[in-house]
Scaffold this active site. Structure first.
Site, PDB file in Angstrom:
ATOM      1  N   SER A  13       0.838  -1.213   0.000  1.00 32.57           N
ATOM      2  CA  SER A  13       0.000   0.000   0.000  1.00 32.57           C
ATOM      3  C   SER A  13       0.870   1.260   0.000  1.00 32.57           C
ATOM      4  CB  SER A  13      -0.995  -0.012   1.160  1.00 32.57           C
ATOM      5  OG  SER A  13      -0.342   0.107   2.395  1.00 32.57           O
ATOM      6  N   LEU A  85      11.376  -6.934   3.534  1.00 30.91           N
ATOM      7  CA  LEU A  85      11.741  -7.800   4.669  1.00 30.91           C
ATOM      8  C   LEU A  85      13.213  -8.116   4.804  1.00 30.91           C
ATOM      9  CD1 LEU A  85       9.114 -10.681   4.891  1.00 30.91           C
ATOM     10  CD2 LEU A  85       9.968  -9.253   6.745  1.00 30.91           C
ATOM     11  N   ASN A 102      14.193   4.075   4.143  1.00 28.89           N
ATOM     12  CA  ASN A 102      13.256   3.073   4.675  1.00 28.89           C
ATOM     13  C   ASN A 102      12.224   3.763   5.552  1.00 28.89           C
ATOM     14  OD1 ASN A 102      12.238   0.439   5.335  1.00 28.89           O
ATOM     15  ND2 ASN A 102      13.315   0.564   7.307  1.00 28.89           N
ATOM     16  N   HIS A 104       9.862   2.763   8.937  1.00 29.32           N
ATOM     17  CA  HIS A 104       9.617   1.759   9.973  1.00 29.32           C
ATOM     18  C   HIS A 104       8.379   2.186  10.756  1.00 29.32           C
ATOM     19  CE1 HIS A 104      10.686  -1.536  12.573  1.00 29.32           C
ATOM     20  NE2 HIS A 104      10.333  -0.770  13.588  1.00 29.32           N
TER      21      HIS A 104
HETATM   22  C1  GAR Z   1       4.458  -0.632   6.589  1.00 35.84           C
HETATM   23  O1  GAR Z   1       3.728  -0.305   7.739  1.00 35.84           O
HETATM   24  C2  GAR Z   1       5.938  -0.392   6.814  1.00 35.84           C
HETATM   25  O2  GAR Z   1       6.192   0.659   7.697  1.00 35.84           O
HETATM   26  C3  GAR Z   1       6.356  -1.699   7.443  1.00 35.84           C
HETATM   27  O3  GAR Z   1       5.667  -2.672   6.710  1.00 35.84           O
HETATM   28  C4  GAR Z   1       4.406  -2.142   6.330  1.00 35.84           C
HETATM   29  C5  GAR Z   1       4.174  -2.471   4.872  1.00 35.84           C
HETATM   30  O4  GAR Z   1       2.866  -2.146   4.492  1.00 35.84           O
HETATM   31  N1  GAR Z   1       7.782  -1.873   7.362  1.00 35.84           N
HETATM   32  C6  GAR Z   1       8.470  -2.510   8.300  1.00 35.84           C
HETATM   33  O5  GAR Z   1       7.936  -3.051   9.250  1.00 35.84           O
HETATM   34  C7  GAR Z   1       9.989  -2.522   8.102  1.00 35.84           C
HETATM   35  N2  GAR Z   1      10.650  -3.030   9.244  1.00 35.84           N
HETATM   36  P1  GAR Z   1       2.504  -2.021   2.952  1.00 35.84           P
HETATM   37  O6  GAR Z   1       3.043  -3.259   2.257  1.00 35.84           O
HETATM   38  O7  GAR Z   1       0.997  -1.980   2.910  1.00 35.84           O
HETATM   39  O8  GAR Z   1       3.136  -0.756   2.440  1.00 35.84           O
END
Ligand code: GAR
Length: 189
Positions: A13, A85, A102, A104
């Site tokens: 997203s 990931l 990035n 987080h």
């Molecule tokens: C997001 O909330 C991002 O901040 C997190 O994964 C989610 C992906 O959502 N990232 C982490 O946790 C990195 N350590 P999305 O695929 O809907 O964008």
């Protein structure tokens, strides 16, 4: 024109939001989505948004040349991680100094590091009884969630919040601030 490759592993997203943000820009474009999960929904989104996507394995990411060669061919200037990931290998970090960004979904340095991803982060924040969480946008170095912080934004965590409701609040912050932060970094360098 500065070119971004978005690296993602999941729903995508944020990737979609970033692609839409830059779709009419004269200065910045998203040239590709790179994904390490063959059936991740981000690949559907990329297709629908007419952005080229590339699926890579973990060993291809860690190959000394493979991904760098691909990024060179794509003429990528910046890498944006959006729910990616895997750890960025040293050769890519070195080739893109302060050019990998990035996001987080918590206030680093808390609730970061290996394995702290998506819902796991929100669950840990709630289990610890935190009253505040938020987002951290940062440059990527060779360690998980460790590079220089660009921007943090906060949201309240209430007694009735669940990991899911907190994820929604955090996503709202992500959609509002991530594209703008990326734009500022790129246009100021
Ligand atoms: C997001 O909330 C991002 O901040 C997190 O994964 C989610 C992906 O959502 N990232 C982490 O946790 C990195 N350590 P999305 O695929 O809907 O964008």
């Amino acid at each position: 024109m500065k070119k971004i490759s978005i690296f993602a592993s999941g729903s995508g997203s944020n990737a979609e939001n970033i692609i839409n943000h830059f779709k009419n820009s004269q200065e910045i474009m998203v040239n590709s989505v790179v994904c390490n999960v063959a059936d991740a929904f981000v690949l559907e989104r990329a297709k629908r948004l007419n952005v080229h996507s590339y699926v890579i394995t973990k060993s291809e990411l860690n190959d000394p040349d493979k991904v760098l060669k691909m990024l060179k061919e794509l003429e990528t200037d910046y890498i944006v991680l959006a729910g990616f990931l895997l750890l960025m290998p040293n050769n890519i970090v070195t080739a893109f100094p302060e050019r990998i960004i990035n996001i987080h979904p918590a206030l680093l340095p808390a609730y970061g590091g290996k394995g702290m991803y998506g819902m796991k982060v929100h669950k840990a924040v709630i289990d610890a009884g935190e009253k505040v969480s938020g987002i951290t946008i940062h440059f990527v170095d060779e360690k998980y969630d460790n590079g220089k912080i660009i921007l943090q934004k906060r949201c309240d965590v209430t007694a009735t919040d669940t990991p899911e409701s907190l994820a929604e609040k955090v996503h709202i912050l992500e959609y509002e601030y991530y594209p703008i932060a990326i734009e500022k970094v790129i246009l100021n360098t």
